[in-house]
Design a protein around this motif. Structure first.
Motif, mmCIF file in Angstrom:
data_model
loop_
_atom_site.group_PDB
_atom_site.id
_atom_site.type_symbol
_atom_site.label_atom_id
_atom_site.label_comp_id
_atom_site.label_asym_id
_atom_site.label_seq_id
_atom_site.Cartn_x
_atom_site.Cartn_y
_atom_site.Cartn_z
ATOM 1 N N HIS A 1 66.390 73.322 93.844
ATOM 2 C CA HIS A 1 66.441 74.482 94.743
ATOM 3 C C HIS A 1 65.854 75.674 93.998
ATOM 4 O O HIS A 1 66.390 76.101 92.984
ATOM 5 C CB HIS A 1 67.897 74.736 95.136
ATOM 6 N N ILE A 2 64.757 76.205 94.496
ATOM 7 C CA ILE A 2 64.000 77.234 93.786
ATOM 8 C C ILE A 2 64.721 78.579 93.688
ATOM 9 O O ILE A 2 64.395 79.394 92.829
ATOM 10 C CB ILE A 2 62.594 77.390 94.412
ATOM 11 N N VAL A 3 65.727 78.801 94.522
ATOM 12 C CA VAL A 3 66.480 80.054 94.455
ATOM 13 C C VAL A 3 67.754 79.878 93.620
ATOM 14 O O VAL A 3 68.059 80.706 92.762
ATOM 15 C CB VAL A 3 66.818 80.572 95.872
ATOM 16 N N GLU A 4 68.472 78.788 93.861
ATOM 17 C CA GLU A 4 69.708 78.543 93.116
ATOM 18 C C GLU A 4 69.423 78.204 91.654
ATOM 19 O O GLU A 4 70.243 78.468 90.783
ATOM 20 C CB GLU A 4 70.500 77.419 93.774
ATOM 21 N N ASP A 5 68.279 77.582 91.391
ATOM 22 C CA ASP A 5 67.889 77.196 90.035
ATOM 23 C C ASP A 5 66.447 77.649 89.818
ATOM 24 O O ASP A 5 65.523 76.844 89.705
ATOM 25 C CB ASP A 5 68.047 75.679 89.854
ATOM 26 N N ASN A 6 66.276 78.967 89.790
ATOM 27 C CA ASN A 6 64.959 79.578 89.700
ATOM 28 C C ASN A 6 64.243 79.169 88.408
ATOM 29 O O ASN A 6 64.865 79.068 87.363
ATOM 30 C CB ASN A 6 65.115 81.102 89.748
ATOM 31 N N GLU B 1 61.814 73.423 95.712
ATOM 32 C CA GLU B 1 61.736 73.786 97.124
ATOM 33 C C GLU B 1 62.799 74.804 97.500
ATOM 34 O O GLU B 1 63.787 74.994 96.797
ATOM 35 C CB GLU B 1 61.946 72.545 97.991
ATOM 36 N N TYR B 2 62.557 75.437 98.634
ATOM 37 C CA TYR B 2 63.565 76.231 99.312
ATOM 38 C C TYR B 2 63.886 75.421 100.564
ATOM 39 O O TYR B 2 63.025 75.280 101.448
ATOM 40 C CB TYR B 2 63.028 77.627 99.651
ATOM 41 N N PRO B 3 65.076 74.811 100.652
ATOM 42 C CA PRO B 3 65.365 73.848 101.712
ATOM 43 C C PRO B 3 65.139 74.347 103.147
ATOM 44 O O PRO B 3 64.871 73.550 104.029
ATOM 45 C CB PRO B 3 66.833 73.483 101.486
ATOM 46 N N LYS B 4 65.244 75.652 103.377
ATOM 47 C CA LYS B 4 65.053 76.176 104.734
ATOM 48 C C LYS B 4 63.575 76.374 105.085
ATOM 49 O O LYS B 4 63.239 76.643 106.231
ATOM 50 C CB LYS B 4 65.788 77.502 104.892
ATOM 51 N N CYS B 5 62.696 76.253 104.099
ATOM 52 C CA CYS B 5 61.260 76.474 104.283
ATOM 53 C C CYS B 5 60.643 75.291 105.034
ATOM 54 O O CYS B 5 60.792 74.139 104.623
ATOM 55 C CB CYS B 5 60.617 76.639 102.901
ATOM 56 N N SER B 6 59.958 75.566 106.138
ATOM 57 C CA SER B 6 59.380 74.488 106.945
ATOM 58 C C SER B 6 58.292 73.734 106.185
ATOM 59 O O SER B 6 58.175 72.509 106.323
ATOM 60 C CB SER B 6 58.829 75.043 108.261
ATOM 61 N N THR B 7 57.513 74.415 105.379
ATOM 62 C CA THR B 7 56.480 73.736 104.592
ATOM 63 C C THR B 7 57.116 72.819 103.557
ATOM 64 O O THR B 7 56.627 71.714 103.308
ATOM 65 C CB THR B 7 55.546 74.760 103.905
ATOM 66 N N GLU C 1 62.700 86.325 88.054
ATOM 67 C CA GLU C 1 63.809 87.132 88.571
ATOM 68 C C GLU C 1 64.325 86.642 89.919
ATOM 69 O O GLU C 1 65.491 86.798 90.236
ATOM 70 C CB GLU C 1 63.377 88.598 88.747
ATOM 71 N N ASP C 2 63.432 86.100 90.742
ATOM 72 C CA ASP C 2 63.802 85.768 92.121
ATOM 73 C C ASP C 2 62.951 84.604 92.617
ATOM 74 O O ASP C 2 61.730 84.739 92.740
ATOM 75 C CB ASP C 2 63.578 86.996 93.007
#
Length: 121
Positions: free
Chosen positions: A33-38, A8-14, A90-91
C-alpha cells in the motif's frame, strides 16, 4: 515468471486494472500500500536510477496533493533530486502509481505494452 514488488493505492482504478492484469498473466508479486507503507527516499532514489526515467515521471501529477503543494513550480524552479526524493517520501499520494519493481527494472504507471515486455518477455 518474475517476482515483483507491486506498489498501489487500492482505491485507484488504474491500480485495480494493473493488479487484475498481473493476476490474469500469473505474475507473482508482493503487494504494498503506497500510502500506508510509503516508499523511502532511498528506495525512490534506487528505483529512479534503475528505471532510466526522468524523475518527474515518479510524481502523480494528476493528484490533489501535487496541486495543493504546487510541486510543479518547485520542480520547475530547479528542485534537486535529493529534495525530490524526500518530498515523494513524505506522502504516498505524491507518487505515481502503480509502481512495479523487479530485478533490473522499474515500471511507473500502467502501460500494458511496457508491462508485457518487462514481465512476460
Amino acid at each position: 515468471m518474475v517476482d515483483v514488488l507491486f506498489l498501489e493505492y487500492p482505491k485507484c482504478s488504474t491500480c485495480k486494472k494493473a493488479k487484475a492484469w498481473l493476476d490474469a498473466h500469473g505474475v507473482a508479486y508482493a503487494d504494498r500500500h503506497i500510502v500506508e507503507d510509503n516508499p523511502t527516499a532511498d528506495e525512490l532514489a534506487a528505483w529512479h536510477a534503475a528505471s532510466g526515467l526522468p524523475l518527474r515521471r515518479f510524481f502523480n501529477t494528476s493528484g490533489m496533493v501535487y496541486r495543493e503543494r504546487n510541486v510543479k513550480a518547485l520542480l520547475d524552479a530547479g528542485m534537486g533530486d535529493e529534495e525530490a526524493y524526500a518530498l515523494l517520501a513524505e506522502d504516498g499520494m505524491l507518487v505515481k502509481r502503480p509502481l512495479v519493481v523487479g530485478e533490473g527494472f522499474v515500471l511507473v504507471g500502467f502501460k500494458e505494452a511496457e508491462w508485457e515486455q518487462a514481465l512476460l518477455g
